[in-house]
Design an enzyme around this catalytic site. Structure first.
Site, PDB file in Angstrom:
ATOM      1  N   GLY A  14       0.827  -1.206   0.000  1.00  0.00           N
ATOM      2  CA  GLY A  14       0.000   0.000   0.000  1.00  0.00           C
ATOM      3  C   GLY A  14       0.859   1.253   0.000  1.00  0.00           C
ATOM      4  N   GLU A  29     -14.414   6.908  16.511  1.00  0.00           N
ATOM      5  CA  GLU A  29     -15.102   5.864  15.752  1.00  0.00           C
ATOM      6  C   GLU A  29     -14.606   4.502  16.214  1.00  0.00           C
ATOM      7  OE1 GLU A  29     -13.805   5.089  11.708  1.00  0.00           O
ATOM      8  OE2 GLU A  29     -15.868   4.750  11.069  1.00  0.00           O
ATOM      9  N   THR A  34      -8.962   6.779   9.120  1.00  0.00           N
ATOM     10  CA  THR A  34      -8.469   8.155   8.993  1.00  0.00           C
ATOM     11  C   THR A  34      -6.959   8.200   9.207  1.00  0.00           C
ATOM     12  OG1 THR A  34     -10.577   9.138   9.581  1.00  0.00           O
ATOM     13  CG2 THR A  34      -8.635  10.473   9.992  1.00  0.00           C
ATOM     14  N   GLU A  76     -11.755   7.725   1.314  1.00  0.00           N
ATOM     15  CA  GLU A  76     -13.011   7.350   1.974  1.00  0.00           C
ATOM     16  C   GLU A  76     -12.633   6.842   3.358  1.00  0.00           C
ATOM     17  OE1 GLU A  76     -15.911   7.884   0.682  1.00  0.00           O
ATOM     18  OE2 GLU A  76     -15.525   8.071  -1.463  1.00  0.00           O
TER      19      GLU A  76
END
Ligand SMILES: *[C@@H]1O[C@H](CO)[C@@H](O)[C@H](O)[C@H]1NC(C)=O
EC number: 1.2.1.3
Length: 510
Positions: A229, A398, A247, A267
């Site tokens: 990644g 979250e 995030t 996203e």
């Protein structure tokens, strides 16, 4: 050790080309020379099958193949690319049941949701097929005589797509179908815990390309760890990185992509709220809240994390919700009666338990749930927490689990302020029967999220609209509306078609 793939109940896996041991890299062929990992079934903690992941060398080969494929793909007229996407949609229709089951088995969401994801990919294929004949350029009036001013859209080239575990099919589908008709080729890095789903999807795609005599490396896959990644984010050959995830990781991806002036679609996290106004239809509120708090075991980016309830209806909402929660059937996601499956990993359970510990420490009251369920797999009880201030740190965080914080408010204005005070800005809902509330909610001082709903829950978006969020959610938009523009580059073209050589003082020199 026995693998689920060898169990006759899971014979459907062979229809998808999944074997006991799978290669996790695809470009011109299936390969892989990295670590071998096991894909674990969250419903029972048992390994499904093994995957040989890709190294950075495998990644390098994949990017080169994907770039080479672009030379061929970009030459196809857009409607011809649309025709290939139409065939992809049909191939997905043929495999919908099996692929939906694999999503359930590997990710842990219930079967209707697993099949729903495949349906979403099919829907975006249909959308992209239409789009392939509708890309709108522009002709703008030029201020100069004998000149034309045009706006042209062209493909970006090779792009990178990095997806998360919670939508292992649909999120790739949104990006893949649009990017294909736009004329891009792509390298996909799927989540480390859902490699089998990405292998099955890529096998479906590669057969369509082969049947059309096109290189499969138009859609390459690298199952690998975070080094892959990171290499993608830093890779100047990938003009766009579409990243779905947390995030924290998204911030690193964004900085790496920006460093090289690449483009990103982000996203990231959400902290989605439902506002319940005093005049709301409370039956609708409870049904909707149950779906978006408990559905997918609270592991959607659009799951409801907060319910901001008017004080006049607070007690009634709490008691109805508790009743609804007590009836939720938790269990194996492949069983038809199950409404709530397991969390995805053991680590997700730790996150769930530590959020509940912290909520208690801060004065939170656990109204229901709050515990791990004692059985194989990663099951927890859906949980409602009350008595925390709206700005409590845990309420602003979250947690990817079925925990909802029920908060009290005195007015619509206060509710909107609470909705907007978190860092994230993905989805939001208001339940009201008052037209004035609705337009306040949609207006400049209303919800600051990318998704602003009325009388429907925070989760469950349609593909026709642009999907994404503001602030720490990253600002990206995927799927419908004009999201396709991000997969293309825009050129403003001025063409001088005059034959005149207008000289000063009107002199004609002929
Ligand atoms: C357009 O082309 C004509 C003919 O060559 C030339 O005289 C004119 O200056 C050009 N216009 C501009 C704005 O350059």
């Amino acid at each position: 050790m026995s693998f689920l793939v060898e169990d006759k109940n899971y014979a459907f896996l062979s229809n998808l080309g999944i074997e006991k041991q799978n290669l996790g890299v695809y470009h011109t062929k299936w390969t892989g020379s990295g670590k071998t990992i096991k894909s674990i079934c969250p419903a029972n903690g048992k390994p499904i099958a093994e995957v040989v992941t890709g190294t950075l060398d495998d990644y390098e080969t994949a990017v080169k193949a994907t770039q080479a494929a672009w030379q061929i793909w970009a030459d196809l007229p857009a409607p011809k690319r649309g025709e290939i996407v139409r065939q992809i949609g049909n191939a997905l229709r043929d495999h919908k049941t099996d692929l939906g089951k694999l999503v359930s088995l590997e990710m842990g969401k219930i079967l209707p949701e697993g099949e729903g994801e495949v349906q979403e990919y099919i829907d975006i294929c249909d959308y992209a097929v239409g789009l392939s004949r509708m890309f709108e350029g522009k002709v703008i009036p030029s201020e100069r005589p004998g000149h034309a001013l045009l706006e042209m859209w062209n493909p970006l080239g090779a792009i990178g797509i990095i997806t998360a575990f919670n939508f292992p099919v649909a999120v790739y589908g949104w990006n893949n179908a649009l990017a294909l008709v736009c004329g891009d080729t792509m390298v996909w890095k799927s989540a480390g815990t859902t490699p089998l789903t990405s292998i099955a999807v890529t096998k479906i795609l590669s057969k369509v390309f082969e049947a059309n005599n096109l290189p499969g490396s138009v859609c390459s896959l690298v199952c690998g760890d975070s080094t892959v990644g990171e290499a993608m984010a830093k890779d100047d050959r990938l003009r766009l990185i579409s990243f779905t995830g947390s995030t924290n990781v998204g911030r690193r991806v964004a900085l790496n992509v920006q460093e090289r002036f690449g483009r990103s679609i982000l996203e990231l996290g959400g902290n989605n709220a439902i506002i319940v106004c005093e005049n709301a239809d409370l039956n609708m509120v409870v049904q909707s809240a149950l779906f978006s708090c408990v559905g997918t075991a609270g592991q959607r980016c659009t799951s409801t994390r907060r319910i901001i309830c008017h004080e006049k209806v607070y007690d009634q909402v709490l008691s109805s919700l508790k009743k609804a929660y007590s009836q939720v059937r938790i269990g194996d996601p492949l069983e038809p009666q199950t409404l709530c499956g397991p969390l995805h990993t053991e680590n997700a359970i730790n996150e769930y338990l530590s959020a509940i510990e912290e909520a208690k420490k801060l004065g939170g009251v656990i109204e229901c749930g709050g515990k791990r369920i004692n059985r194989d797999g990663y099951y927890v009880e859906p949980t409602i927490v009350t008595n925390l201030p709206h700005n409590s740190p845990i309420v602003h965080k979250e947690t990817f689990a079925p925990i909802v914080y029920l908060l009290k408010c005195k007015s619509v204005d206060e509710a909107i302020q609470i909705n907007n005070e978190v860092d994230q800005g993905l989805s939001s809902s208001m339940f009201t029967t008052n037209l004035g509330d609705v337009f306040k909610w949609l207006g400049p001082k209303g919800s600051d999220c990318g998704i602003v709903n009325v009388n429907i829950p925070t989760s469950g978006a349609e593909i026709g609209g642009a999907f994404g969020g503001e602030k720490h959610t990253g600002g990206g938009r995927e799927s419908g509306s004009d999201s396709w523009k991000q997969y293309m580059r825009r050129s403003t073209c001025t063409i001088n078609y005059s034959k005149e050589l207008p000289l000063a003082q009107g002199i004609k020199f002929e």
